[in-house]
Design an enzyme around this catalytic site. Sequence first.
Site, PDB file in Angstrom:
ATOM      1  N   GLN A  54      -2.109  41.072  12.124  1.00 22.76           N
ATOM      2  CA  GLN A  54      -3.287  41.552  11.417  1.00 22.76           C
ATOM      3  C   GLN A  54      -3.843  40.578  10.392  1.00 22.76           C
ATOM      4  O   GLN A  54      -4.998  40.656  10.038  1.00 22.76           O
ATOM      5  CB  GLN A  54      -2.969  42.895  10.741  1.00 22.76           C
ATOM      6  N   ASP A  76      11.571  38.426   4.321  1.00 21.76           N
ATOM      7  CA  ASP A  76      12.227  39.132   5.425  1.00 21.76           C
ATOM      8  C   ASP A  76      11.356  39.119   6.666  1.00 21.76           C
ATOM      9  O   ASP A  76      10.151  39.372   6.605  1.00 21.76           O
ATOM     10  CB  ASP A  76      12.478  40.584   5.000  1.00 21.76           C
ATOM     11  N   TYR A  81       9.428  41.989  20.010  1.00 17.82           N
ATOM     12  CA  TYR A  81       9.190  42.053  21.437  1.00 17.82           C
ATOM     13  C   TYR A  81       8.331  40.897  21.941  1.00 17.82           C
ATOM     14  O   TYR A  81       8.791  40.038  22.670  1.00 17.82           O
ATOM     15  CB  TYR A  81       8.453  43.359  21.773  1.00 17.82           C
ATOM     16  N   LEU A 237       5.455  52.260  -0.537  1.00 17.55           N
ATOM     17  CA  LEU A 237       4.214  53.022  -0.666  1.00 17.55           C
ATOM     18  C   LEU A 237       4.052  54.029   0.460  1.00 17.55           C
ATOM     19  O   LEU A 237       2.978  54.614   0.641  1.00 17.55           O
ATOM     20  CB  LEU A 237       3.015  52.063  -0.704  1.00 17.55           C
ATOM     21  N   ALA A 238       5.128  54.263   1.235  1.00 20.00           N
ATOM     22  CA  ALA A 238       5.062  55.233   2.327  1.00 20.00           C
ATOM     23  C   ALA A 238       3.828  54.989   3.191  1.00 20.00           C
ATOM     24  O   ALA A 238       3.019  55.891   3.423  1.00 20.00           O
ATOM     25  CB  ALA A 238       5.097  56.661   1.792  1.00 20.00           C
ATOM     26  N   SER A 316      -1.295  42.926   2.503  1.00 18.50           N
ATOM     27  CA  SER A 316      -2.137  42.198   3.454  1.00 18.50           C
ATOM     28  C   SER A 316      -3.192  41.335   2.781  1.00 18.50           C
ATOM     29  O   SER A 316      -3.947  40.652   3.450  1.00 18.50           O
ATOM     30  CB  SER A 316      -2.797  43.164   4.443  1.00 18.50           C
TER      31      SER A 316
END
Lengths: 358, 358, 358, 358
Positions: A54, A76, A81, A237-238, A316
Amino acid sequence: GRPMMKGSAWFNIFQHSFYRNLGKSGLRVSCLGLGDSLFFLYPCSGTWVTFGSQISDEMAENLMTIAYESGVNLFDTAEVYASGRAEITLGNIIKKKGWRRSSFVITTKIYWGGQAETERGLSRKHIIEGLRGSLSRLQLDYVDIVFANRNDVNSPMEEIVRAMTFVINQGMAMYWGTSRWSAMEIMEAYSVARQFNLIPPVCEQAEYHYFQRDKVEVQLPELYHKIGVGAMTWSPLACGLITGKYSDGVPESSRAAMKGYQWLKERVSSEEGRRQLAKIKELHLLADRLGCTAAQLAIAWCLRSEGVSSVLLGVSNTDQLIENLGALQILSQMTPQTITEIDALLGNKPHSKKESRA
Amino acid sequence: GRPMMKGSAWFNIFQHSFYRNLGKSGLRVSCLGLGDSLFFLYPCSGTWVTFGSQISDEMAENLMTIAYESGVNLFDTAEVYASGRAEITLGNIIKKKGWRRSSFVITTKIYWGGQAETERGLSRKHIIEGLRGSLSRLQLDYVDIVFANRNDVNSPMEEIVRAMTFVINQGMAMYWGTSRWSAMEIMEAYSVARQFNLIPPVCEQAEYHYFQRDKVEVQLPELYHKIGVGAMTWSPLACGLITGKYSDGVPESSRAAMKGYQWLKERVSSEEGRRQLAKIKELHLLADRLGCTAAQLAIAWCLRSEGVSSVLLGVSNTDQLIENLGALQILSQMTPQTITEIDALLGNKPHSKKESRA
Amino acid sequence: GRPMMKGSAWFNIFQHSFYRNLGKSGLRVSCLGLGDSLFFLYPCSGTWVTFGSQISDEMAENLMTIAYESGVNLFDTAEVYASGRAEITLGNIIKKKGWRRSSFVITTKIYWGGQAETERGLSRKHIIEGLRGSLSRLQLDYVDIVFANRNDVNSPMEEIVRAMTFVINQGMAMYWGTSRWSAMEIMEAYSVARQFNLIPPVCEQAEYHYFQRDKVEVQLPELYHKIGVGAMTWSPLACGLITGKYSDGVPESSRAAMKGYQWLKERVSSEEGRRQLAKIKELHLLADRLGCTAAQLAIAWCLRSEGVSSVLLGVSNTDQLIENLGALQILSQMTPQTITEIDALLGNKPHSKKESRA
Amino acid sequence: GRPMMKGSAWFNIFQHSFYRNLGKSGLRVSCLGLGDSLFFLYPCSGTWVTFGSQISDEMAENLMTIAYESGVNLFDTAEVYASGRAEITLGNIIKKKGWRRSSFVITTKIYWGGQAETERGLSRKHIIEGLRGSLSRLQLDYVDIVFANRNDVNSPMEEIVRAMTFVINQGMAMYWGTSRWSAMEIMEAYSVARQFNLIPPVCEQAEYHYFQRDKVEVQLPELYHKIGVGAMTWSPLACGLITGKYSDGVPESSRAAMKGYQWLKERVSSEEGRRQLAKIKELHLLADRLGCTAAQLAIAWCLRSEGVSSVLLGVSNTDQLIENLGALQILSQMTPQTITEIDALLGNKPHSKKESRA
């Protein structure tokens, strides 16, 4: 400990607490790290967006540069995939910046490595081959911590712990940890390590925020005291729920409106979701009173938990990062009184295990 | 093992399933046992009433005789605060009946032994002294299994496992087990046993019935597969809740009306309680359809769980006992279809940990 | 081992005692070594000056050449904060001289490696990365002994001993040792090594001179007898205090007058300092009587201690080095009578632990 | 925990703190115990006088009865040169009173058992034979803790730990501990226990009072955190020095005037002694201000130390005992402020080991 900040007047890091030992290990990590989790299975972590598809490579570099220069030393990532693009981006940035390898901590997570049957899970074959792939993409000789990205009930624990010990003894990793394992599984890993004189794990990566507390507040502290395992948490921040973007419905442009975020949309609309949003509104008011943003309050609240070694951020853009790092400024306001107030507001404080003998 | 039944046409025991290995140990126990739990602290277990202050010694003897002659070989008791009367009664009956020591299994539980500070908990001192007291009251040289009647967070696991190993090596017990320990605590005990070459536990005693499923159906099977620990369960009738005594309110003469059962009365009256009673009514209808009583259905349902080695009954008269033993007759009706129906009705089937790798 | 002296008539080394086993290890080290300690933190060691910023690379080469050709085979250095210049100089000299790698013993010390939080202490990460950095600066594939330059209470002993074992198994070091650890900490390291089948330390580096005796004379001999750990000592001249430079005050040109040596100036002026200077005057008289210098007497006195495997010298010019090496000539004069006389003069002989049973 | 007191209005025990775990073991001991130390070697302990030759058997019984009924559950004795009379007296009282064996903790100490060469020290022979002798004199089957009454440098640690493990596995003791061992010796015992899978010690008995602080405040806490060893301390009144009997010289009738107490007389008269007496006078003033006696203040001060599991009292009459037990009343006044005041007054607070990494 001392973060290396240049003239950053915009936040005041309490030096004595900015770095913490990872569990009872000797590794010193910044209490905030830059995260990158596996989107497909755990979108809620939100940390995935940092180095994935993104954001641009340029933005990723900007984020890492600001973080590193603010004293953040923990980055981290994970094998994934598709293309392992996150690891490639991270490796390129590190190479370009020329930072000393010893000045930061790189962690990656192994489980889903590819589409072939042997490229998934925690077989010795995939742990070794998967980590080799990660190191190659990262252009590094070793990572600091390799995580088992979830438990694999089809691989015997002895095989997992032996393979982790092998990659450490080969110099491919300094430590190993677990991610989304149950307390019992972690204890089993420890047990096997002790029985066969192998190396036990040092850390569990776990989701932790206002609405997911039990594991980090009850189970992991018990493990910490018994076997020294620390907690590195994600999704403070869920998934953005806490920042209140969705409190008035899901706008078309938001993440929750995107393809694949149907689940988030549904969650926000559920009864439980509405209850949580009501609480989030109150937390916004509290943040106003404390003079910080809702995100800063949420992150500081995670950091107040004594069992937490580091909180992984999922950001982001640079404004978000700078805002999130500002959480350190209000750590000193996490007084027992404020903690009690938040607990009352949330109404979900888990019970501790410590009991009297009577 | 072989049940010693004389002409009991009233129920048909499938011998191959009446005795089960206790976990992965070699000990063969009857799948139904006579229980005796600590009333004061865990009234809900319901099993306490068997040998306690509520029934006469004569009734206790009748119950044990019927059970033993029906093939039941498992009798569970515990040291208790006051006088240890349950153990004394049990010991007297065994002595009087003259049954061969080798033909039955006696288990007791240690934790609350007396009022002095050193007479409680799981210190080496109390495990050894407590068990000595139990053996003296039971007039036995050894019990078959000694249980730690709950975990003691103030005693180090190494001390507990060493003391249990000591009493086994002294010949005071054949095996040891845990009672109401968390899965992680049991795993820790196993870990310590392996690390120091001590004897690991063989069994966990846990509450299990329609409304308390998670531990026995999810956590203990995992422990069984990993380390061989079996499950001995109690309170199959959820303190009588399931037999429907209270479905139309609490009558004055029932247990829930007695002093000390206020909690049960309140539970029955709560919203949750009302929901449970509605389900119980449906289970009664199902029992009618299957041609058995609600109690028999509840016990057979417990026994269908593959992880369960034995279900401890709490009965206070011979009719109840004979009815409960009849649960074995309908075990063969616990088909996948019936199980599914009950799960749908209860709506609380826990998720298993076994997951695909995808 | 055998010293390689060419025509050195100026001192007479008793070959049987010039080389000693390092503790109970098989490694044979010369009883005098060239030292290099961390100036900023432990200025008193005095040994730092050998290869640091104070002497030229040319002088350093001269010192090493004389030492090596006199039979000295032990050269001690350390990673340091700034640039690791001591290691670079040492590495360059070794390379230039072309001495066989197998003919000498190089030791370095790990703890303070850089300014980043992860570049200090005894985490696995820093032990491995720190030693890699040292080897790179030294241009060597391995050192003979890697020392933990002080204990790190924030790193678990198991992690430290595992990391030391790792670097040995990787071939980056032959042995490992401790520096400025307490006797209990060394015993704990040994305990962990035995418990997990890891490699125990062979040696402790400790300060030792007339005025600091307890550790080397009481505690380390006990450790030597119990677990074979040897003593490599530094600062035999107590930072020059013993050579008497300062006995009439601190001259402007001396080290104590330099920036950063304020502490030494203050020490010399204290009451305790004056008492020590009085004793030093008497030791000068004794040296005169024995026909040697005060420095030679002090070094010979250190060497007389049976627990001492090697004494590290801190010299800044060739005259000092030749004088210090001359201490070996008077070793034979360290008779019980002389020892007793010095003990009486110093008045600080520590009590041995060896007691009678009465 | 709850002491069993009958109507003792004269002191208020804080129930939550009256019993403490002995180190990290599960054994719960009262924080005050009745002591009995070896007179000849450690007269200063003062605890010897409780059950020895100085008080009558009747007085001993009175003291034990008051203590036991006040909740004290810890009684310490030792084998001794002469006749083992202390153990005989203690055993007779216990037998006469008929207290349940599980309600109290008996400890004894082995080292000096008789005049024959093989009746002293910590050989396997003497540990086993010595403890057998103690049990016989005590008329008990086992003690709760057997202490090695000092280290024996002539017995290998492996032999000592194996013998202690043997007597525990024989059921002659529940736990073992050390008395007047150095931290390193205790660590060595632990190391040997771990290496050979033997039983490590749980407790060290050490002298502790205002003027002897280092071991209990610095070394034992480190051992507690590392290996769980607790502290049982003796001589809280420094042989009566603290109660101020001798502040105006040594009266003819006092203990210090008796034969054998010459050392105490000399100590009181020394320069150091005079300095201590000055401090004691100030402590008396502080005790006045807090509304307690100097002895009570001294004992409460010992109890405030978090590493202390129990303080052994040495009393010779019931008034003293009741006064000493009253120390518990002022435990709540041991605030950080008062502690700081006492530290300033004493001027001997030892430095803790915890250091920063900088």
